[in-house]
Design an enzyme around this catalytic site. Structure first.
Site, PDB file in Angstrom:
ATOM      1  N   LYS A 265      49.233  43.282  18.388  1.00  0.00           N
ATOM      2  CA  LYS A 265      48.498  42.915  17.179  1.00  0.00           C
ATOM      3  C   LYS A 265      49.406  42.882  15.942  1.00  0.00           C
ATOM      4  O   LYS A 265      50.546  43.341  15.986  1.00  0.00           O
ATOM      5  CB  LYS A 265      47.334  43.904  17.007  1.00  0.00           C
ATOM      6  CG  LYS A 265      46.289  43.809  18.140  1.00  0.00           C
ATOM      7  CD  LYS A 265      45.096  44.724  17.891  1.00  0.00           C
ATOM      8  CE  LYS A 265      44.045  44.582  18.989  1.00  0.00           C
ATOM      9  NZ  LYS A 265      42.834  45.396  18.735  1.00  0.00           N
TER      10      LYS A 265
ATOM     11  N   TYR B 276      37.150  36.960  19.920  1.00  0.00           N
ATOM     12  CA  TYR B 276      36.323  38.167  19.789  1.00  0.00           C
ATOM     13  C   TYR B 276      34.832  37.843  19.676  1.00  0.00           C
ATOM     14  O   TYR B 276      34.063  38.665  19.160  1.00  0.00           O
ATOM     15  CB  TYR B 276      36.781  38.992  18.590  1.00  0.00           C
ATOM     16  CG  TYR B 276      37.995  39.871  18.875  1.00  0.00           C
ATOM     17  CD1 TYR B 276      37.935  40.892  19.836  1.00  0.00           C
ATOM     18  CD2 TYR B 276      39.179  39.707  18.179  1.00  0.00           C
ATOM     19  CE1 TYR B 276      39.026  41.709  20.098  1.00  0.00           C
ATOM     20  CE2 TYR B 276      40.286  40.527  18.425  1.00  0.00           C
ATOM     21  CZ  TYR B 276      40.194  41.522  19.390  1.00  0.00           C
ATOM     22  OH  TYR B 276      41.271  42.350  19.652  1.00  0.00           O
TER      23      TYR B 276
ATOM     24  N   ASN C 299      44.955  48.901  15.877  1.00  0.00           N
ATOM     25  CA  ASN C 299      45.271  49.781  17.003  1.00  0.00           C
ATOM     26  C   ASN C 299      46.263  49.160  17.977  1.00  0.00           C
ATOM     27  O   ASN C 299      46.259  49.449  19.168  1.00  0.00           O
ATOM     28  CB  ASN C 299      43.989  50.255  17.698  1.00  0.00           C
ATOM     29  CG  ASN C 299      43.171  49.111  18.252  1.00  0.00           C
ATOM     30  OD1 ASN C 299      43.542  47.950  18.115  1.00  0.00           O
ATOM     31  ND2 ASN C 299      42.075  49.441  18.908  1.00  0.00           N
TER      32      ASN C 299
ATOM     33  N   HIS D  52      45.743  44.775  22.423  1.00  0.00           N
ATOM     34  CA  HIS D  52      44.518  44.394  23.139  1.00  0.00           C
ATOM     35  C   HIS D  52      44.854  44.278  24.619  1.00  0.00           C
ATOM     36  O   HIS D  52      45.917  43.774  24.967  1.00  0.00           O
ATOM     37  CB  HIS D  52      43.988  43.033  22.658  1.00  0.00           C
ATOM     38  CG  HIS D  52      43.012  42.427  23.640  1.00  0.00           C
ATOM     39  ND1 HIS D  52      41.693  42.777  23.670  1.00  0.00           N
ATOM     40  CD2 HIS D  52      43.190  41.557  24.672  1.00  0.00           C
ATOM     41  CE1 HIS D  52      41.093  42.128  24.664  1.00  0.00           C
ATOM     42  NE2 HIS D  52      41.987  41.384  25.285  1.00  0.00           N
TER      43      HIS D  52
ATOM     44  N   GLU E 103      40.509  34.831  28.820  1.00  0.00           N
ATOM     45  CA  GLU E 103      41.443  35.097  27.717  1.00  0.00           C
ATOM     46  C   GLU E 103      42.807  34.448  27.961  1.00  0.00           C
ATOM     47  O   GLU E 103      43.396  33.866  27.048  1.00  0.00           O
ATOM     48  CB  GLU E 103      41.583  36.614  27.529  1.00  0.00           C
ATOM     49  CG  GLU E 103      40.293  37.248  26.996  1.00  0.00           C
ATOM     50  CD  GLU E 103      40.321  38.770  26.994  1.00  0.00           C
ATOM     51  OE1 GLU E 103      39.304  39.366  26.607  1.00  0.00           O
ATOM     52  OE2 GLU E 103      41.352  39.367  27.369  1.00  0.00           O
TER      53      GLU E 103
HETATM   54  P1  ATP Z   1      40.644  45.542  22.690  1.00  0.00           P
HETATM   55  O1  ATP Z   1      39.431  44.722  23.070  1.00  0.00           O
HETATM   56  O2  ATP Z   1      41.284  45.101  21.397  1.00  0.00           O
HETATM   57  O3  ATP Z   1      41.613  45.683  23.810  1.00  0.00           O
HETATM   58  P2  ATP Z   1      39.113  47.905  23.133  1.00  0.00           P
HETATM   59  O4  ATP Z   1      38.606  47.236  24.360  1.00  0.00           O
HETATM   60  O5  ATP Z   1      39.724  49.264  23.262  1.00  0.00           O
HETATM   61  O6  ATP Z   1      40.187  47.037  22.396  1.00  0.00           O
HETATM   62  P3  ATP Z   1      36.685  47.040  21.801  1.00  0.00           P
HETATM   63  O7  ATP Z   1      35.504  47.928  21.798  1.00  0.00           O
HETATM   64  O8  ATP Z   1      36.708  45.865  22.740  1.00  0.00           O
HETATM   65  O9  ATP Z   1      37.981  47.958  22.031  1.00  0.00           O
HETATM   66  O10 ATP Z   1      36.916  46.548  20.298  1.00  0.00           O
HETATM   67  C1  ATP Z   1      37.772  45.444  20.050  1.00  0.00           C
HETATM   68  C2  ATP Z   1      38.626  45.746  18.855  1.00  0.00           C
HETATM   69  O11 ATP Z   1      37.807  45.796  17.687  1.00  0.00           O
HETATM   70  C3  ATP Z   1      39.340  47.110  18.875  1.00  0.00           C
HETATM   71  O12 ATP Z   1      40.562  47.078  19.565  1.00  0.00           O
HETATM   72  C4  ATP Z   1      39.546  47.368  17.401  1.00  0.00           C
HETATM   73  O13 ATP Z   1      40.685  46.664  16.904  1.00  0.00           O
HETATM   74  C5  ATP Z   1      38.310  46.759  16.763  1.00  0.00           C
HETATM   75  N1  ATP Z   1      37.279  47.773  16.543  1.00  0.00           N
HETATM   76  C6  ATP Z   1      36.474  48.332  17.466  1.00  0.00           C
HETATM   77  N2  ATP Z   1      35.627  49.212  16.904  1.00  0.00           N
HETATM   78  C7  ATP Z   1      35.915  49.209  15.569  1.00  0.00           C
HETATM   79  C8  ATP Z   1      35.411  49.900  14.445  1.00  0.00           C
HETATM   80  N3  ATP Z   1      34.416  50.782  14.558  1.00  0.00           N
HETATM   81  N4  ATP Z   1      35.959  49.642  13.226  1.00  0.00           N
HETATM   82  C9  ATP Z   1      36.952  48.736  13.091  1.00  0.00           C
HETATM   83  N5  ATP Z   1      37.475  48.047  14.124  1.00  0.00           N
HETATM   84  C10 ATP Z   1      36.976  48.275  15.341  1.00  0.00           C
HETATM   85 MG    MG Z   2      37.842  45.224  24.386  1.00  0.00          MG
END
Ligand code: ATP
Ligand code: MG
Length: 140
Positions: A11, A51, A114, A117, A128
């Protein structure tokens, strides 16, 4: 378990802090092979498509803005059990909960920024990968 592919994004917080190589070292140390990789600057529309599953969530606007604000590195990773293996080395979504040694524990800034992804299932991985790579760009 047969060889599996997963889709990865390094990211903007990674590319902006010059951590592409450091994160790739973690990926490779976990036994994942980087079989396709390119640095791109996502449009807002591309981020919204990627997303779409989160479009009703309160953080959708912030997330898609962040993902299109600076370059990212998109990748295809291959290994036995690649999807679960990568999610393990990524660590928990919230870096505060990520296990020691994981990418998010070592590098992530916050829940939003974070660092990485990784796909969550074979069906989403295939969708994807197809959004960002042509078949002849993936060399396993
Ligand atoms: P990713 O899909 O990015 O691999 P993940 O599967 O661990 O991460 P998801 O629940 O799919 O997490 O959320 C997608 C992304 O949205 C997260 O990686 C994060 O960057 C963002 N995100 C998720 N929850 C929050 C939140 N509460 N506040 C801000 N950003 C969030
Ligand atoms: Mg995810």
């Amino acid at each position: 378990m047969t060889t599996q592919r997963t889709f990865s994004i390094l990211k903007p917080d990674v590319t902006q802090r010059n951590l592409t190589g450091a994160v790739n070292a973690k990926i490779e140390a976990a036994g994942l092979r980087i079989i396709a990789q390119k640095r791109i600057h996502m449009s807002l529309k591309q981020a919204e498509t990627f997303y779409a599953v989160h479009s009703a969530r309160p953080f959708f606007g912030e997330l898609t803005q962040m993902m299109s604000a600076a370059p990212v590195v998109v990748q295809v990773l291959e290994a036995d059990n690649a999807i679960a293996r990568y999610r393990e080395v990524m660590g928990a979504t919230n870096p505060a909960n990520a296990a020691p040694g994981t990418i998010r524990k070592e590098f992530a800034v916050s829940m939003g920024e974070n660092s990485v992804h990784g796909s969550d299932a074979e069906e989403t991985a295939a969708i994807e990968i197809a959004q960002f790579f042509a078949g002849n760009e993936i060399v396993g």
